[in-house]
Design an enzyme around this catalytic site. Structure first.
Site, PDB file in Angstrom:
ATOM      1  N   LYS A  68       0.742  -1.228  -0.075  1.00  0.00           N
ATOM      2  CA  LYS A  68      -0.204  -0.035  -0.102  1.00  0.00           C
ATOM      3  C   LYS A  68       0.906   1.235   0.151  1.00  0.00           C
ATOM      4  O   LYS A  68       0.602   2.273  -0.619  1.00  0.00           O
ATOM      5  CB  LYS A  68      -0.937   0.051   1.178  1.00  0.00           C
ATOM      6  CG  LYS A  68      -2.160  -1.076   1.308  1.00  0.00           C
ATOM      7  CD  LYS A  68      -2.773  -1.402   2.482  1.00  0.00           C
ATOM      8  CE  LYS A  68      -3.913  -2.280   2.277  1.00  0.00           C
ATOM      9  NZ  LYS A  68      -4.558  -2.974   3.345  1.00  0.00           N
TER      10      LYS A  68
ATOM     11  N   GLN B 257      -4.663  -1.552   9.511  1.00  0.00           N
ATOM     12  CA  GLN B 257      -4.548  -2.900   9.009  1.00  0.00           C
ATOM     13  C   GLN B 257      -5.148  -3.967   9.918  1.00  0.00           C
ATOM     14  O   GLN B 257      -4.764  -4.000  11.179  1.00  0.00           O
ATOM     15  CB  GLN B 257      -3.004  -3.017   8.946  1.00  0.00           C
ATOM     16  CG  GLN B 257      -2.693  -4.108   8.022  1.00  0.00           C
ATOM     17  CD  GLN B 257      -3.065  -4.350   6.242  1.00  0.00           C
ATOM     18  OE1 GLN B 257      -2.990  -3.221   5.812  1.00  0.00           O
ATOM     19  NE2 GLN B 257      -3.656  -5.535   6.080  1.00  0.00           N
TER      20      GLN B 257
ATOM     21  N   ASP C 136     -11.030   2.913   4.296  1.00  0.00           N
ATOM     22  CA  ASP C 136     -11.332   1.510   3.857  1.00  0.00           C
ATOM     23  C   ASP C 136     -12.797   1.267   3.917  1.00  0.00           C
ATOM     24  O   ASP C 136     -13.444   0.227   3.381  1.00  0.00           O
ATOM     25  CB  ASP C 136     -10.944   0.796   5.261  1.00  0.00           C
ATOM     26  CG  ASP C 136      -9.662  -0.078   4.880  1.00  0.00           C
ATOM     27  OD1 ASP C 136      -9.371  -0.472   3.536  1.00  0.00           O
ATOM     28  OD2 ASP C 136      -9.038  -0.536   5.941  1.00  0.00           O
TER      29      ASP C 136
END
Ligand code: NAD
Length: 307
Positions: free
Chosen positions: A53, A97, A120
């Site tokens: 990422k 994460q 997200d």
């Protein structure tokens, strides 16, 4: 043979669009978008994902900041970190994460994130906006899959779509997005009776289960579009010989290296029946990262929940 839906190629296209938009911002004197990534502990798979990422951010000109709390961080310390990022005017997107270590409450952490920075798309407010069909920050994997399907001209209106898996990250939002495009959607899961028969009804079959090679060629309707979200690591040769019987490339890799990545769908078998299939790797994985960067740009430009 089915068409291979090259997720990597479409993801590169999405990244180019983001890169051009970031460059345009900078040219007009605005700062680059900034993504803050929180990686708790040292889970090896999470480290690989975060590295990918951050590398993708660099490629597009998006700034990134990495926070690495130790595995024994407390919930209140993690909350404080998130609150700090919420309050930082130079941070546009926050990504925690997953999975978090067992002593931490993932939902509590995700719910702390300012919804306008929730790149997200896991905050209940953003999930609610998706439920209502309103614009907002949407989960990266399903939204990027939908973009790719549309790019390839896959017709959805009036089609039967089956989504295998009911997670909040992939299965449920994917089902809502297909519904939004007027597909007739079934969500199937671990308790669904006669899964093969349900899958065989699908013009569009999305597998997001996390079971290597679960979907056999005989489960697929001839000509169907198959999106394989699963990412699984196979090390057992006897098992591999069974699920890769029609995939000599994967089997050879497994024999050579002792491990191989594969999806939830038996790719070799699917290629003989389906109309189009996403490969693993090189299918949905790169799309997810592209979706994340697109969301970061979107959050920065405050297109979401303006004001
Ligand atoms: P999850 O574990 O949260 O959910 C799995 C779902 O599959 C559950 O809803 C469960 O009911 C269903 N399921 C489990 N066993 C089943 C069975 N035998 N038959 C039918 N349904 C069954 O998983 P998730 O987070 O949605 O991830 C699913 C897979 O997708 C994993 O392999 C994950 O690594 C992968 N993934 C990939 C990406 C990507 O970028 N490619 C992104 C997210 C997740």
């Amino acid at each position: 043979m089915a068409q291979i839906l090259d997720g990597k190629a479409y993801a590169d296209r999405m990244l180019d669009e983001v890169k051009a938009a970031v460059a345009a911002r900078k040219n007009s004197g605005l700062r680059a978008p900034c993504l803050a990534v929180v990686l708790v502990g040292d889970d090896p798979a999470s480290q690989v994902y975060v590295k990918g990422k951050i590398a993708a951010c660099a490629k597009t000109g998006i700034e990134s900041i990495e926070h690495r709390p130790a595995a024994d961080v407390t919930q209140s310390e993690l909350n404080l970190l998130i609150e700090g990022l919420n309050a930082d005017p130079d941070v546009d997107g926050i990504l925690v994460q997953l999975p978090l270590p067992k002593h931490l409450d993932s939902k509590a952490a995700l719910h702390r994130i300012n919804p306008a920075k929730d790149v997200d798309g896991f905050h209940p407010l953003n999930q609610g906006r998706l439920f209502e069909g309103l614009p907002g920050l949407r989960p990266c994997t399903p939204s990027a899959c939908m973009r790719m399907l549309k790019f390839h001209g896959v017709e959805m209106a009036g089609k039967r779509a089956v989504v295998l898996g009911r997670s909040e990250i992939v299965g449920k939002p994917m089902a809502l997005m297909l519904l939004e495009e007027n597909a007739t959607v079934t969500i199937a899961h671990s308790r669904t009776a006669d899964l093969p028969a349900v899958c065989r009804e699908a013009d569009i079959l999305v597998a997001a289960v996390g079971r290597p090679g679960l979907v056999e060629g005989s489960w697929i309707k001839p000509g169907a579009v198959v999106v394989d979200v699963g990412i699984n690591r196979v090390t057992d040769l006897a098992f591999g010989e069974r699920i890769f019987a029609a995939d000599p490339v994967k089997l050879a890799k497994l024999r050579e290296k002792g491990h191989v990545l594969c999806g939830d769908v038996r790719f070799g078998e699917a290629m003989q029946v389906a109309g189009a299939v996403t490969p693993v790797p090189g299918g949905v994985g790169p799309l997810t990262i592209a979706g994340l960067l697109r969301n970061t740009l979107k959050a920065c430009e405050a297109l979401v929940c303006p004001g």
